[in-house]
Design a protein around this motif. Sequence first.
Motif: not given
Length: 312
Positions: A52, A55, A57-58, A73, A87-88
């Motif tokens: 995460d 990527l 995400l955190k 990003r 997840s997701g």
Amino acid sequence: MTTQTAPVVDFDQVSRNFGNVRAVDGLTLSLRPGETVALLGPNGAGKSTTLDLLLGLKQPDSGAVRVFGGTAREAIVAGRVGAMLQSGGLMDEVTVAELVGLACALHPRPYKASDVMARAGIAQIASRKVNKLSGGQAQRVRFALATAGDSDLIVLDEPTTGMDVTARQSFWATMREQADQGRTVLFATHYLEEADAIADRVLVLHRGRLLADGTAAEIKARAGARRISFDLEGETDERALRELPFLTALTVSRNDSAAGSGHTVRIQSADADATVHALYGLGLYPRNLEVAGLGLEQAFVAITAAEEAKTK
């Protein structure tokens, strides 16, 4: 694809906390172009949090994460990263073809949707609604979404969960092709035989820290133990076996056959030669004696168990 000589991913003293729990603890590592890297660790080791963070995400509480020299990003917007996460969920009430087509349309460097579905082994279910898929089929759809375009880094979190043996073999054959084309592949898995067979490099996380980093062969050698197995006829004095030198693990199981009763003994030893010598010194006559190096799974267990013992 863009040729890269700099690291694909850099973690520099990265930490991430959840309340009083430190999920990632001062993690420093780099991934190089064209590597296939397995991320291993027991439950709670910080594998998913690490992915995460990679990527974006955190965000880390301290330290820095760089992907292709910039932020996650920036790399994702440029289409340089494809990801398949646990997840997701997937969009319901759309067909597989519609979902994959959307992913391809949104990718800056897209592949043809028909080619993506063929590579993922889902062309035959293209017209099926996503919410009607089995677990293994859904995993293959997630893989298709992760490889919808010409990405330089592919990140996979437990990618073969729910797949049968044939699907897993097909999946990894496809991932080998991706790596052979120069892409970097990072995957977290509980199937250690996959890491042993597929990965150029193995990272072992424990309590958010990097415990081991090397080839599968180097990880096995680091465990510093070998496996000894043999059969004994009649009754077995397990207490005497536990006194053998350099013993790190012992299991004794009953082994009854037409020839009579006996036991099968499996040992892990830090010095197999000394252990076997002492075994004969007990006056025992082992049959079917085998001495071999640890597999990656046994080495993983030995390394993490040793680290757990240090923290107690």
